[in-house]
Design an enzyme around this catalytic site. Structure first.
Site, PDB file in Angstrom:
ATOM      1  N   LYS A  23      -0.948   2.235  -7.302  1.00 23.32           N
ATOM      2  CA  LYS A  23      -0.861   2.658  -8.698  1.00 23.32           C
ATOM      3  C   LYS A  23      -1.698   1.799  -9.639  1.00 23.32           C
ATOM      4  O   LYS A  23      -1.596   1.928 -10.854  1.00 23.32           O
ATOM      5  CB  LYS A  23       0.598   2.651  -9.152  1.00 23.32           C
ATOM      6  CG  LYS A  23       1.446   3.705  -8.450  1.00 23.32           C
ATOM      7  CD  LYS A  23       2.858   3.749  -9.005  1.00 23.32           C
ATOM      8  CE  LYS A  23       3.674   4.856  -8.335  1.00 23.32           C
ATOM      9  NZ  LYS A  23       5.067   4.929  -8.853  1.00 23.32           N
ATOM     10  N   ASP A  41       0.825  -1.201   0.000  1.00 28.31           N
ATOM     11  CA  ASP A  41       0.000   0.000   0.000  1.00 28.31           C
ATOM     12  C   ASP A  41       0.863   1.257   0.000  1.00 28.31           C
ATOM     13  O   ASP A  41       2.060   1.220   0.282  1.00 28.31           O
ATOM     14  CB  ASP A  41      -0.911   0.019   1.237  1.00 28.31           C
ATOM     15  CG  ASP A  41      -2.167  -0.821   1.049  1.00 28.31           C
ATOM     16  OD1 ASP A  41      -2.455  -1.182  -0.105  1.00 28.31           O
ATOM     17  OD2 ASP A  41      -2.841  -1.102   2.046  1.00 28.31           O
TER      18      ASP A  41
END
Length: 414
Positions: free
Chosen positions: A227, A205
């Site tokens: 992402k 994360d």
């Protein structure tokens, strides 16, 4: 003096006698229990910690002084008394019965030594250093650091050492949900760091400490979950797919999350996805920022005579939003501590709602940004002013909001 012969004792189900119920015995007994030994303590008195083990049925206690016949049937004897004459009597009884005996008071009068030990998953390292305990501890600690930070070659467990049930499912792949803690890389648990060192794939994360990722082996696949190019729901579906796909391929996958996996971390959704696919899942809890961030800023979430409760809520949804599941009016009526995660954006509405439902305007409030990291900032205010003060100071996520009398109990927030 001849060198000792190194040996690892398999004590599961075997009786071990501990003579003495003081501090030394308190240190020695847990390791014996961890080895599965049947521990009997002979001593007129016990420390509270040992008494708790007796009360829990984990240790047998003979409340008296040692008798030579106590050694009968024992596989090992630990002498944990500071009376040389009493210790010598135990040694003599053990020697007569050819039972190895460890002496806390005199290593050179013993027939066995307790080494300086460190454990790292399935690896146990024991150091004797020729009977020099301080030297053994220094060497042990150096080895332990190497195991923890991955600098010691061969510290990662080979695939064959993984738990048998996990290796029987889908070619041996598995997923481990690891809480990385609130931001300081040293606040990840020992188990979490060990499993991270064993990973083939790490799905991380945004809030995971970057230094933890810097320690990964070069061949480890790193997936930056922040992402993944989808909306929130689709992104979670993609993360679930990656976890399952890599595990089905036989890989060890670590899902690395900030804080704790199950505290607003969607770890439960990932565990369900893996379970539905037949992938074994292990959960390693992490230090949650809801407690850690206030603590490092000088705010205990509970304090005797001040707060007997604390409530942790997510503030990512505004109080007036239809999808909010938080009973804000009820929280306003509570006297304890309120900790709000992900609530900086909605702080004006949160504060206004609490005030509207009865929480006093002068209630102390604080905001802690990036707690436990080098970028930590904190601010103390009141419930009525905290939103404006936070905006003026330019605070930004990630930040924790604390509301309650505990804010000022230890003095000004640093």
């Amino acid at each position: 003096m001849t060198s000792p012969y190194p040996l690892a004792l398999l004590l599961r189900g075997r009786r071990v006698l501990v003579v003495g119920g003081g501090a030394v015995a308190t240190r020695r007994v847990p390791a014996l229990l961890d080895a599965g030994a049947l521990v009997e303590v002979v001593s007129p008195h016990l420390t509270p910690a040992l008494r708790a083990l007796v009360d829990a049925g984990k240790v047998r206690w003979s409340e008296r002084r040692f008798q030579a016949s106590d050694v009968d049937g024992a596989w090992l004897v630990q002498v944990a008394v500071d009376d040389p004459a009493a210790a010598a009597a135990v040694s003599a009884a053990a020697l007569e019965r050819r039972v190895f005996c460890v002496r806390a008071d005199d290593r050179h009068a013993a027939t066995a030594w307790t080494p300086a030990t460190t454990r790292h998953g399935p690896v146990t390292v024991a150091v004797t250093a020729g009977g020099d305990p301080p030297r053994a501890v220094v060497i042990r600690d150096a080895i332990r650091e190497g195991l923890l930070d991955g600098t010691l070659p061969g510290c990662a467990a080979p695939a064959a050492s993984l738990e048998a049930p996990a290796r029987e499912v889908l070619g041996g792949g598995r997923v481990v949900l690891v809480g990385a803690g609130p931001g300081d890389p040293e606040l990840i648990t020992v188990k979490g760091r060990r499993l991270l060192a064993e990973a083939d794939v790490v799905v991380a994360d945004r809030l995971v400490p970057g230094l933890l990722l810097d320690e990964l082996r070069p061949e480890v696949e790193l997936v930056d979950a922040s992402k993944i190019p989808y909306g929130p729901a689709k992104a979670q579906e993609e993360i679930n797919r990656i976890l399952v796909e890599r595990a089905v391929a036989g890989l060890m996958v670590v899902r690395l999350k900030g804080g704790d996996p199950y505290v607003f971390g969607r770890g439960g959704e990932e565990a369900i996805a893996c379970a539905e696919a037949g992938v074994p899942v292990t959960v390693v809890p992490g230090v949650t920022s809801s407690v850690a961030a206030p603590a490092v800023a000088g705010i205990p979430v509970t304090h005797r005579g001040v707060a007997h409760e604390f409530t942790v809520v997510s503030g990512h949804v505004a109080p007036d939003h239809p999808s909010s599941l938080v009973d804000w009016p009820a929280l306003a009526r509570m006297r304890g501590t309120l900790v709000v995660l992900m609530g900086l954006k909605n702080l004006p509405k949160i504060a206004a709602t609490l005030l509207a439902h009865g929480r006093a305007a002068e209630t102390p409030a604080a905001v802690v940004q990036e707690g436990t990291t080098g970028s930590q900032r904190s601010l103390r205010s009141t419930l009525a002013e905290v939103a404006a003060d936070t905006a003026e100071a330019g605070f930004r996520p990630p930040a924790i909001v604390v509301v309650g009398e505990v804010v000022g109990v230890l003095g000004p927030v640093s």
